[in-house]
Design a protein around this motif. Sequence first.
Motif, PDB file in Angstrom:
ATOM      1  N   ASP A 492      -7.476 -58.378  -3.525  1.00 32.36           N
ATOM      2  CA  ASP A 492      -8.558 -57.395  -3.674  1.00 32.36           C
ATOM      3  C   ASP A 492      -8.339 -56.438  -4.834  1.00 32.36           C
ATOM      4  O   ASP A 492      -9.111 -55.483  -5.008  1.00 32.36           O
ATOM      5  N   GLY A 493      -7.299 -56.661  -5.643  1.00 32.55           N
ATOM      6  CA  GLY A 493      -7.089 -55.826  -6.821  1.00 32.55           C
ATOM      7  C   GLY A 493      -6.414 -54.502  -6.543  1.00 32.55           C
ATOM      8  O   GLY A 493      -6.331 -53.652  -7.435  1.00 32.55           O
ATOM      9  N   GLN A 494      -5.939 -54.284  -5.320  1.00 30.90           N
ATOM     10  CA  GLN A 494      -5.267 -53.030  -4.969  1.00 30.90           C
ATOM     11  C   GLN A 494      -4.032 -53.330  -4.136  1.00 30.90           C
ATOM     12  O   GLN A 494      -4.005 -54.287  -3.357  1.00 30.90           O
ATOM     13  N   LEU A 495      -3.029 -52.482  -4.316  1.00 30.46           N
ATOM     14  CA  LEU A 495      -1.810 -52.581  -3.497  1.00 30.46           C
ATOM     15  C   LEU A 495      -1.660 -51.298  -2.706  1.00 30.46           C
ATOM     16  O   LEU A 495      -1.692 -50.198  -3.280  1.00 30.46           O
ATOM     17  N   LEU A 496      -1.516 -51.424  -1.396  1.00 29.43           N
ATOM     18  CA  LEU A 496      -1.320 -50.267  -0.532  1.00 29.43           C
ATOM     19  C   LEU A 496       0.115 -50.266  -0.030  1.00 29.43           C
ATOM     20  O   LEU A 496       0.550 -51.209   0.637  1.00 29.43           O
ATOM     21  N   ILE A 497       0.848 -49.179  -0.349  1.00 24.41           N
ATOM     22  CA  ILE A 497       2.228 -49.026   0.116  1.00 24.41           C
ATOM     23  C   ILE A 497       2.216 -47.969   1.209  1.00 24.41           C
ATOM     24  O   ILE A 497       2.144 -46.758   0.946  1.00 24.41           O
ATOM     25  N   THR A 498       2.253 -48.407   2.461  1.00 24.82           N
ATOM     26  CA  THR A 498       2.103 -47.484   3.591  1.00 24.82           C
ATOM     27  C   THR A 498       3.276 -46.521   3.712  1.00 24.82           C
ATOM     28  O   THR A 498       3.117 -45.399   4.204  1.00 24.82           O
ATOM     29  N   SER A 499       4.455 -46.931   3.277  1.00 28.91           N
ATOM     30  CA  SER A 499       5.642 -46.078   3.381  1.00 28.91           C
ATOM     31  C   SER A 499       5.572 -44.871   2.461  1.00 28.91           C
ATOM     32  O   SER A 499       6.376 -43.938   2.591  1.00 28.91           O
ATOM     33  N   LEU A 500       4.614 -44.871   1.527  1.00 31.05           N
ATOM     34  CA  LEU A 500       4.454 -43.758   0.585  1.00 31.05           C
ATOM     35  C   LEU A 500       3.159 -42.990   0.848  1.00 31.05           C
ATOM     36  O   LEU A 500       2.536 -42.441  -0.061  1.00 31.05           O
ATOM     37  N   ALA A 501       2.749 -42.927   2.107  1.00 29.74           N
ATOM     38  CA  ALA A 501       1.568 -42.160   2.484  1.00 29.74           C
ATOM     39  C   ALA A 501       1.767 -40.688   2.132  1.00 29.74           C
ATOM     40  O   ALA A 501       2.896 -40.177   2.115  1.00 29.74           O
ATOM     41  N   ALA A 502       0.704 -40.018   1.838  1.00 30.25           N
ATOM     42  CA  ALA A 502       0.774 -38.598   1.471  1.00 30.25           C
ATOM     43  C   ALA A 502       1.460 -37.804   2.577  1.00 30.25           C
ATOM     44  O   ALA A 502       1.137 -37.946   3.761  1.00 30.25           O
ATOM     45  N   GLY A 503       2.418 -36.970   2.198  1.00 30.63           N
ATOM     46  CA  GLY A 503       3.115 -36.127   3.154  1.00 30.63           C
ATOM     47  C   GLY A 503       4.173 -36.834   3.973  1.00 30.63           C
ATOM     48  O   GLY A 503       4.699 -36.255   4.933  1.00 30.63           O
ATOM     49  N   GLY A 521      -0.073 -52.811 -20.414  1.00 29.76           N
ATOM     50  CA  GLY A 521      -1.232 -51.936 -20.496  1.00 29.76           C
ATOM     51  C   GLY A 521      -0.992 -50.487 -20.131  1.00 29.76           C
ATOM     52  O   GLY A 521      -1.950 -49.720 -19.980  1.00 29.76           O
ATOM     53  N   GLY A 522       0.252 -50.067 -19.949  1.00 32.04           N
ATOM     54  CA  GLY A 522       0.536 -48.677 -19.648  1.00 32.04           C
ATOM     55  C   GLY A 522       0.515 -48.380 -18.163  1.00 32.04           C
ATOM     56  O   GLY A 522       0.492 -49.290 -17.312  1.00 32.04           O
ATOM     57  N   ALA A 523       0.515 -47.088 -17.834  1.00 28.61           N
ATOM     58  CA  ALA A 523       0.572 -46.657 -16.446  1.00 28.61           C
ATOM     59  C   ALA A 523      -0.687 -47.073 -15.689  1.00 28.61           C
ATOM     60  O   ALA A 523      -1.774 -47.247 -16.264  1.00 28.61           O
ATOM     61  N   LEU A 524      -0.525 -47.224 -14.364  1.00 32.23           N
ATOM     62  CA  LEU A 524      -1.616 -47.647 -13.501  1.00 32.23           C
ATOM     63  C   LEU A 524      -2.200 -46.444 -12.763  1.00 32.23           C
ATOM     64  O   LEU A 524      -1.504 -45.464 -12.466  1.00 32.23           O
ATOM     65  N   ALA A 525      -3.478 -46.537 -12.451  1.00 37.07           N
ATOM     66  CA  ALA A 525      -4.120 -45.512 -11.634  1.00 37.07           C
ATOM     67  C   ALA A 525      -3.664 -45.676 -10.186  1.00 37.07           C
ATOM     68  O   ALA A 525      -3.444 -46.787  -9.699  1.00 37.07           O
ATOM     69  N   PHE A 526      -3.512 -44.532  -9.487  1.00 40.63           N
ATOM     70  CA  PHE A 526      -3.075 -44.571  -8.095  1.00 40.63           C
ATOM     71  C   PHE A 526      -3.652 -43.388  -7.353  1.00 40.63           C
ATOM     72  O   PHE A 526      -4.120 -42.407  -7.954  1.00 40.63           O
ATOM     73  N   GLU A 527      -3.602 -43.438  -6.039  1.00 35.81           N
ATOM     74  CA  GLU A 527      -4.073 -42.340  -5.204  1.00 35.81           C
ATOM     75  C   GLU A 527      -3.191 -42.257  -3.973  1.00 35.81           C
ATOM     76  O   GLU A 527      -2.974 -43.257  -3.269  1.00 35.81           O
ATOM     77  N   ALA A 528      -2.646 -41.047  -3.714  1.00 35.94           N
ATOM     78  CA  ALA A 528      -1.852 -40.817  -2.510  1.00 35.94           C
ATOM     79  C   ALA A 528      -2.798 -40.464  -1.372  1.00 35.94           C
ATOM     80  O   ALA A 528      -3.518 -39.452  -1.432  1.00 35.94           O
ATOM     81  N   MET A 529      -2.816 -41.297  -0.354  1.00 33.68           N
ATOM     82  CA  MET A 529      -3.758 -41.141   0.752  1.00 33.68           C
ATOM     83  C   MET A 529      -2.987 -41.059   2.063  1.00 33.68           C
ATOM     84  O   MET A 529      -1.784 -41.335   2.125  1.00 33.68           O
ATOM     85  N   ALA A 530      -3.674 -40.713   3.111  1.00 40.61           N
ATOM     86  CA  ALA A 530      -3.027 -40.601   4.418  1.00 40.61           C
ATOM     87  C   ALA A 530      -2.489 -41.943   4.901  1.00 40.61           C
ATOM     88  O   ALA A 530      -1.489 -41.998   5.616  1.00 40.61           O
ATOM     89  N   GLU A 531      -3.150 -43.027   4.503  1.00 39.60           N
ATOM     90  CA  GLU A 531      -2.697 -44.343   4.959  1.00 39.60           C
ATOM     91  C   GLU A 531      -1.687 -44.977   4.024  1.00 39.60           C
ATOM     92  O   GLU A 531      -1.086 -46.008   4.361  1.00 39.60           O
ATOM     93  N   GLY A 532      -1.478 -44.384   2.835  1.00 32.44           N
ATOM     94  CA  GLY A 532      -0.485 -44.944   1.932  1.00 32.44           C
ATOM     95  C   GLY A 532      -0.796 -44.640   0.483  1.00 32.44           C
ATOM     96  O   GLY A 532      -1.828 -44.018   0.158  1.00 32.44           O
ATOM     97  N   LEU A 533       0.087 -45.096  -0.399  1.00 35.73           N
ATOM     98  CA  LEU A 533      -0.144 -44.973  -1.837  1.00 35.73           C
ATOM     99  C   LEU A 533      -0.944 -46.192  -2.283  1.00 35.73           C
ATOM    100  O   LEU A 533      -0.464 -47.325  -2.197  1.00 35.73           O
TER     101      LEU A 533
END
Length: 554
Positions: A492-503, A521-533
Motif C-alpha cells: 500500500d506504499g506505507q510502512l507502519l512501525i507500531t513500536s514507534l507510536a507517538a508517546g 531520493g533523500g529523506a522520506l515523509a513520516f507521521e508519528a501517530m497513536a498507532e505507530g510511525l
Amino acid sequence: MNRRTLLKNLALAAPAAWLPGVVAGLNWSPLAPAPERMAAGPFQPTWESLQQYQTPEWFRDAKFGLWAHWGPQCQPEHGDWYARGMYQEGSDQYNFHVKKYGHPSKFGFKDVINEWKAEEWNPDELLALYKKAGAKYFVALANHHDNFDLYNSKHQPWNSTRLGPKKDLIGGWAKATKKQGLRFGVSVHAAHAWSWFEPSQRADKAGPLAGVPYDGRLTAATGPGTWWQGYDPQALYAQNHPLSENSQDNGAIHRQWDWGNGAAKPSAEYCEKFFNRTAELINKYEPDLIYYDDTALPLWPVNDVGLRLAAHFYNTSMKRHGGRNEAVINGKILTEQQRQCMVWDIERGQSNQIEPLPWQTCTCLGQWHYDRRIYDRHGYKSAQTVVHTLIDVVSKNGNLLLSVPVRGNGSIDEQERAVVEGIATWMQANGESIYGTRPWKIFGEGPAQANAAKLSAQGFNEGKGKAFGAQDIRFATKGDVLYATALGWPADGQLLITSLAAGNALRPQPVRRVELLGHAGGALAFEAMAEGLRIALPAQAPAAGLAYAFKITG
C-alpha cells in the motif's frame, strides 16, 4: 624380524615423520613428535577460570562470516556425513558408494581421500568474492569427524599435505583470508571420530560379500603393496576399541554426542593426540576463531582436553595481541556458565529473544558437505532467505556464519555464486544497518515472532516458523540511530512501525528524520501517530531488494 630391520624396511615405504604411527605397536620410536605445550597465562583449564572471558569487539561488530565446510567427504558430492553413511548397509550413501566406487571392504573412505585432488581450488578468488559479499570473517574446515587433517600436521599422518590434494589447505585459506583483511577461523570436528567411524567396523549382513569386514579395522600390517603402504589406517579410523552400546543403531550416536548413554570412551592416547593436533593448528596458523562441533568443548566431560585447548587458545591470543584476548570459541548446547566462557553457537536455528551475551547461528546454503542433488533440483537457500536470517539474528545480539558448499574439486557452482552475489548487492547498500550495531530494547515486531519455532537440541528450528513478510520488522541501533528493517515491501506504499507510536516508552524522543538505505531520493515523509510511525514509501523499492532498512534519527 628384529626391530632395527623392521624400521629400515618401513622407512623405504613411509615418510620418515610417520614412522611412529606405522610402528605404534612397538611402543618405541626415536622419531615421535614432541607434544605441544599449553601456553601460560591468566586462563586456566577450568570452567571457573574461563568465565573471565569477554567476547572481543571485532566479533560483535562483524555480524557476518562465511565458511568453507570442505574436505574429502565433498569428493563424492553426495551429502553430509558421507564417510559414515557409506558404511551403513542399504543406506542411500552406501548404495551410491557401491555403485560409484565399489564395496567398502575393497574401497573404503581412505580410498576416497586418495581420489580427492582439489584441482580447481582458488582461495584468493573465493575470498575476494566473500569479502565483496560482506563477510568480515572466514572459517575453513580444519578436519571433520572423518579425522583427516587439512593442514600440515606432524601429529596426524593422514593429512592433506601428504595424501589427497597434497596441499596445505588451511595454510592457503589463512593466507587468502588475511590478504583480504578478514578475520580467520577454523572449524574442528575430529574429536568424535572415535565413535562416529564405528560403522566402518561392520560387514554386510546380506549379499555376496556378507560377513566380509569393511576396511575400518585394517592396520599398517596389511599395507605393503597398496597405495597407502606406510600409513596406518587406524591413525585415520581409530577403531581399535569395542563398539559403543547400540552401535548398530545408526541414530544412537546423536544421543551419545556428549559421550554419555553408552558411548565408547576414547582412550587417553586418542585424547592427547587430539590435543596435540589442535594446539599445533592454533600455534601454526594463528586463527582468531575456533568452531568446535561438540557439546560444550571437545571430549568434555570424559577428558579435560577441551578445557586445556580453550585456555591455550585464549592465552596465546593475549600474547599475540599485547594482553588483549581477541579469540572466539564457538560451542554448542552450553549451560549458562559455559556461555560465559565462549560464544554459544546454534546450528541451523535462531534464538527467539535478545540474548544477553553475543551468540552465533551457523547454517548452510545446502548440505554441509557438497551434494550434487541439491544443485540439480535448484534447492539452495535464496539470497533473500540468507539476508532475512542475518537481519533477524543481528536484532537478537547474534552473528550469522554461512557455509557455501564447496565441490570436491575446490570450486563453488554457479547457482551458489549467484546467491553470494545477491547477498553482496544487498550488503553493499545496507551494510551500515548490520555492522557494528547492537540490539535495541526489543528485537522486532510483526506476525512471524508469534509463530516462532522453539530450539531443538543444538538448534534446528530454521524454516519451521511463519515466513517473514512486510509487517515483520527487526531493529538494531548504532549510537543515536535506530535501524528498522522491513522484511518485505508493503503493497500500500506505507510502512507502519507500531513500536514507534507517538508517546511510546521505548523511544520517547521525537523522530527527526527517516531515510531508506539504497534510496537516492533523500529523506522520506513520516507521521508519528497513536498507532505507530507511518512512513510514506517511494514509488519504487531500492534495487537491492530482499529487505528494506530505514535509518531513523531524532
